[in-house]
Each structure stands twice: as C-alpha cells, then as structure tokens.
Scaffold this motif. Structure first.
Motif, PDB file in Angstrom:
ATOM      1  N   ALA A 167      -2.465  -9.581  -5.350  1.00 46.16           N
ATOM      2  CA  ALA A 167      -1.152  -8.956  -5.040  1.00 46.16           C
ATOM      3  C   ALA A 167      -1.313  -7.616  -4.130  1.00 46.16           C
ATOM      4  CB  ALA A 167      -0.175  -8.622  -6.323  1.00 46.16           C
ATOM      5  N   ALA A 168      -2.334  -6.918  -4.678  1.00 48.36           N
ATOM      6  CA  ALA A 168      -2.686  -5.562  -3.740  1.00 48.36           C
ATOM      7  C   ALA A 168      -2.953  -6.106  -2.202  1.00 48.36           C
ATOM      8  CB  ALA A 168      -3.463  -4.849  -4.371  1.00 48.36           C
ATOM      9  N   ALA A 169      -3.944  -6.954  -2.391  1.00 49.96           N
ATOM     10  CA  ALA A 169      -4.033  -7.458  -0.969  1.00 49.96           C
ATOM     11  C   ALA A 169      -3.205  -7.926  -0.010  1.00 49.96           C
ATOM     12  CB  ALA A 169      -5.442  -8.766  -1.083  1.00 49.96           C
ATOM     13  N   LYS A 170      -2.278  -8.949  -0.632  1.00 47.79           N
ATOM     14  CA  LYS A 170      -1.361  -9.251  -0.085  1.00 47.79           C
ATOM     15  C   LYS A 170      -0.242  -8.211   0.376  1.00 47.79           C
ATOM     16  CE  LYS A 170      -2.749 -13.648  -0.383  1.00 47.79           C
ATOM     17  NZ  LYS A 170      -1.709 -14.655  -1.103  1.00 47.79           N
ATOM     18  N   GLU A 171       0.001  -7.362  -0.344  1.00 51.25           N
ATOM     19  CA  GLU A 171       0.953  -6.028   0.005  1.00 51.25           C
ATOM     20  C   GLU A 171       0.098  -5.271   1.189  1.00 51.25           C
ATOM     21  OE1 GLU A 171       1.110  -3.523  -3.512  1.00 51.25           O
ATOM     22  OE2 GLU A 171       2.340  -4.969  -4.676  1.00 51.25           O
ATOM     23  N   LEU A 172      -0.979  -5.305   1.444  1.00 49.79           N
ATOM     24  CA  LEU A 172      -1.776  -4.614   2.654  1.00 49.79           C
ATOM     25  C   LEU A 172      -1.633  -5.518   3.768  1.00 49.79           C
ATOM     26  CD1 LEU A 172      -4.838  -3.330   0.799  1.00 49.79           C
ATOM     27  CD2 LEU A 172      -2.920  -1.833   1.748  1.00 49.79           C
TER      28      LEU A 172
END
Length: 347
Positions: free
Chosen positions: A212-217
């Motif tokens: 999820a964090a990767a996609k947010e970036l």
C-alpha cells in the motif's frame, strides 16, 4: 576559530553525545551555514561503528545538511547572507583531475573530501551536520529553493542524489520498465524519481505489508520476492533494476528479472561481498553496475528538478537527543522513510 556544538561519537563503542568543537574561520571562498536540519543516513551509523573502515574520532556524523547562510567570504560570487543552502556528502575535491573537470567530483582521482569522518586537504578532521554550524567552500554549497519544506529537502542531499544520479546516467524514462529493490530511505526516492521520469515502476520487496505504501508513492506494481510465483511472473521483464538494499541478497534472482541488455544498478552497501553466477550475466547480456552520489552540478540539477516537480523525502522529524533511539528504529526499518534532526533541539 568558530565555536560549534554538536553530537559526536568519541569512539566506535560509545553512543552519540553532546560535544563542543571548532570550525575554521570563513576564508575568501568559504560560506558559513547555520544548520537548521540534518537528515539521518544509514551510513551515519555504519561509520560511527567502524563497520566499513577505521574512522576519525571524535566523529560528528551528518551529510544531509540544510540551513541559512550567515557569512560569506570576500570572493564568494553566487551566494549571499540569508540564502537557503545545503551541503551533501562532500565538501572538497582536487577540482583539476579529469573527473572533477567533467563534474564528477564524487569520483575525484585524488579522492574527494567527505563531509565528515575524513581529513581535509590541510589534514584537519571534517565534522558533519549533527551540529549547529558548518563552513565549506562555495563550490560545494548548493542552492535550496524556498518552494519546498526545508526539513524534507535535507535527505535529497544523499538519498535523493544517490537515486537520481543512476537513473539519469542510464537515461531511465518513458517506455522503460524500472524495478526498485527495497522501500526505505533510498527506495522511496527511487520510486518518486522513476515515476516523475515517466518509467513504469515496480517495487520488489520481501515485505508484503509495504504494498500500500509503495502504491501511495506512485509505484505501478508490487512484487513480494519471497513468493516464488510472483518472482516467476516477472522474469525477463525489467529494463533496469535499482537495488537499494544494504543486506546480503540473491543477485542471481534479480538478474533473472532483467530483459536482454538489462542493467541492475547497486546503490546500497551490503556488509559482505555479493556473489553472482556468470551465466546470470551471460545468459541475457545483462549487466551488474554500481553508482555513488552525483557531482555538484548534477546535485543542483536534482534539487532544481525537485523544486519544479514538488518532490521531497517523506520524513519523521526528531529531537537530536533521540538519535540513538532513531538508529535502533532505523535498523528495524521502523521509519517512513527518513529521520531528520531538528537542529533547533541542540541545546
């Protein structure tokens, strides 16, 4: 001499603690910066613990330095008192060798002078940004835009340029499939730059919880590298892999993910030698390469690009007295994604 205060390790066995020391007076070509923020790099911990090579002690770490100019030398041309400015990983080089002449001071043939844990060209130890002030030559000081958060800009001076430089060197951009190994201080900047340059970006991680964090970036895809089926699905897929991991890992597995003529670029520094099977390279005319920081001109280019595209590091601001606890959290990966010291907390 200029009286300074900071946090230093007196030996590799001791934690950082308050320490008073002296900086040189501002010379004709020098700039003095009142430091406001300093990023915390994983290499800071490696160096105070002598993990890589014997250090120069007492050691004041820190090479992601931003603040305000408070004094300039008589011959300084491009900066003035009151300007925001930064200093990265180096504060000098020979400036005359072929690499320096090409703007590659980081690869100075005589060796560049590191911002800390080094001796300057007069034999005096250099001290870094875990301190209230610093003096450096104009040629190694960088302009910082007031468009961006100053604290969040600090990590660009290492984590930013360490990922920006190889992506620019290999001309990564639109039409390329880029994979980023690891989603820490370096990895999250690699994702931001890769996306900004127009590449299709995939994060490769051992931690499924980071998707999820990767996609947010801005990452387009996410692969859990402990899942054999996910790894199999991305064989022969990527044009470039930017490897930010500082632990020993399986190079051959990542090489299998590269297309013909693909390049895996290492910017992390594992503690032991990496092994690679020759057929991992030969089988697809693949390359295994490495990259350090950028030169001064390229670092300024990166800072200007970030100001234009509103790119900074994701940070957690800390009190300098909490630096040892921050190191412990950093080792556990418990930070998104870079600690930055508020130097105003240095009493």
């Amino acid at each position: 001499m200029i009286q300074a205060k900071g946090y230093a390790a007196q030996t590799p066995e001791t934690d950082l603690a308050p320490w008073s020391f002296e900086r040189r007076e501002v010379g004709p070509h020098d700039i003095q910066i009142e430091i406001q923020y300093c990023g915390v790099c994983h290499s800071d911990l490696h160096q105070i613990k002598n993990d890589w090579f014997p250090g120069v002690f007492p050691m004041v770490p820190g090479h992601e330095i931003v603040g305000k100019i408070v004094k300039v030398g008589d011959h300084v041309k491009n900066f003035k008192v009151g300007d925001l400015a930064g200093i990265g990983c180096m504060v000098d080089s020979c400036q005359v060798c072929e690499n320096c002449q090409e703007g590659l001071e980081q690869y100075c043939l005589e060796g560049n002078t590191q911002t800390y844990n080094n001796l300057d060209r007069s034999g005096v130890p250099t001290y870094g940004g875990y301190s209230n002030t610093i003096v450096a030559r104009e040629e190694f000081v960088l302009h910082i835009s007031d468009k961006l958060s100053l604290a969040a800009t600090a990590p660009l001076l290492c984590a930013g340029i360490t990922t920006y430089s190889p992506l620019r060197h290999w001309k990564v951009g639109k039409g390329h499939k880029l994979a980023v190994v690891g989603l820490g201080g370096l990895g999250h900047m690699a994702v931001k730059f890769g996306v900004a340059f127009g590449a299709e970006v995939t994060v490769l991680s051992t931690s499924a919880s980071k998707e999820a964090a990767a996609k947010e970036l801005g990452a387009h895809h996410f692969v859990v590298t402990t899942d054999k089926e996910q790894v199999k699905a991305v064989r022969n897929k990527f044009d470039f892999i930017l490897d930010t991991v500082s632990a020993v890992h399986d190079i051959d597995m990542y090489q299998s993910m590269l297309r013909v003529n693909g390049v895996q670029i290492g910017v992390g520094v594992p503690p032991a030698k990496l092994e690679v099977a020759p057929f991992s390279l030969i089988g697809g005319r693949r390359s295994l390469a490495g990259s350090g920081i950028g030169g001064i001109q390229e670092t300024q280019e990166m800072l200007d690009f970030c100001a234009e595209h509103n790119i900074v590091s994701d940070i957690e601001l800390i009190d300098i007295k909490d630096i040892t606890a921050a190191y412990e959290r950093m080792l556990k990966g418990d930070v998104r994604y870079r600690f930055v010291i508020d130097i105003a907390t240095l009493k």
